[in-house]
Write an enzyme that holds these catalytic residues in place. Sequence first.
Site, mmCIF file in Angstrom:
data_model
loop_
_atom_site.group_PDB
_atom_site.id
_atom_site.type_symbol
_atom_site.label_atom_id
_atom_site.label_comp_id
_atom_site.label_asym_id
_atom_site.label_seq_id
_atom_site.Cartn_x
_atom_site.Cartn_y
_atom_site.Cartn_z
ATOM 1 N N GLY A 159 4.066 -3.459 1.123
ATOM 2 C CA GLY A 159 3.324 -2.388 1.780
ATOM 3 C C GLY A 159 2.317 -2.950 2.760
ATOM 4 O O GLY A 159 1.740 -4.011 2.531
ATOM 5 N N TYR A 212 -13.649 -0.327 -11.207
ATOM 6 C CA TYR A 212 -13.478 1.043 -10.734
ATOM 7 C C TYR A 212 -13.054 1.948 -11.878
ATOM 8 O O TYR A 212 -12.302 1.543 -12.753
ATOM 9 C CB TYR A 212 -12.420 1.119 -9.643
ATOM 10 N N LEU A 235 8.146 -11.067 6.637
ATOM 11 C CA LEU A 235 7.227 -12.076 7.168
ATOM 12 C C LEU A 235 6.260 -11.526 8.217
ATOM 13 O O LEU A 235 5.738 -12.279 9.027
ATOM 14 C CB LEU A 235 8.005 -13.286 7.726
#
EC number: 5.1.3.2
Length: 139
Positions: A82, A136, A33
């Site tokens: 991450g 991309y 969190l």
Amino acid sequence: MKVLVTGGSGYIGSHTCVQLLQRGHEVVILDNLCNSKRRILPVIERLGGKEATFIEGDIRNEARMTEILHDHAIEAVIHFAGLKAVGESVAKPLEYYDNNVTGTLKLVSAMRAAGVKNFIFSSSATVYGDQPKIPYVES
């Protein structure tokens, strides 16, 4: 399939959890969190049409991760836990390394210990830098 979604209460993680629940998978959400709120959990369940299990925790706690993977009979891990803010990563490189590199290595080690072989890792488009053209090109 019983799936652990790390970072599952974040933006991309929560959308993934909804899709997994809608497709009948059992979902265990693990999140510390630091970049999300617990209040998203009822929304995930409402949109997903069924309950998910939420565990507040950190991927860097390898013993706890092994326990969670084992106790919940996890079959696959989707890893979104991450840190991703580019500017902050420059200001706090060791914190980002600890979470993103060390944390992922501990998660994978816990998966090996628990016999979990299915792993999906999500990165960020920021790894490509500013590109003049979308989509991309990865080559």
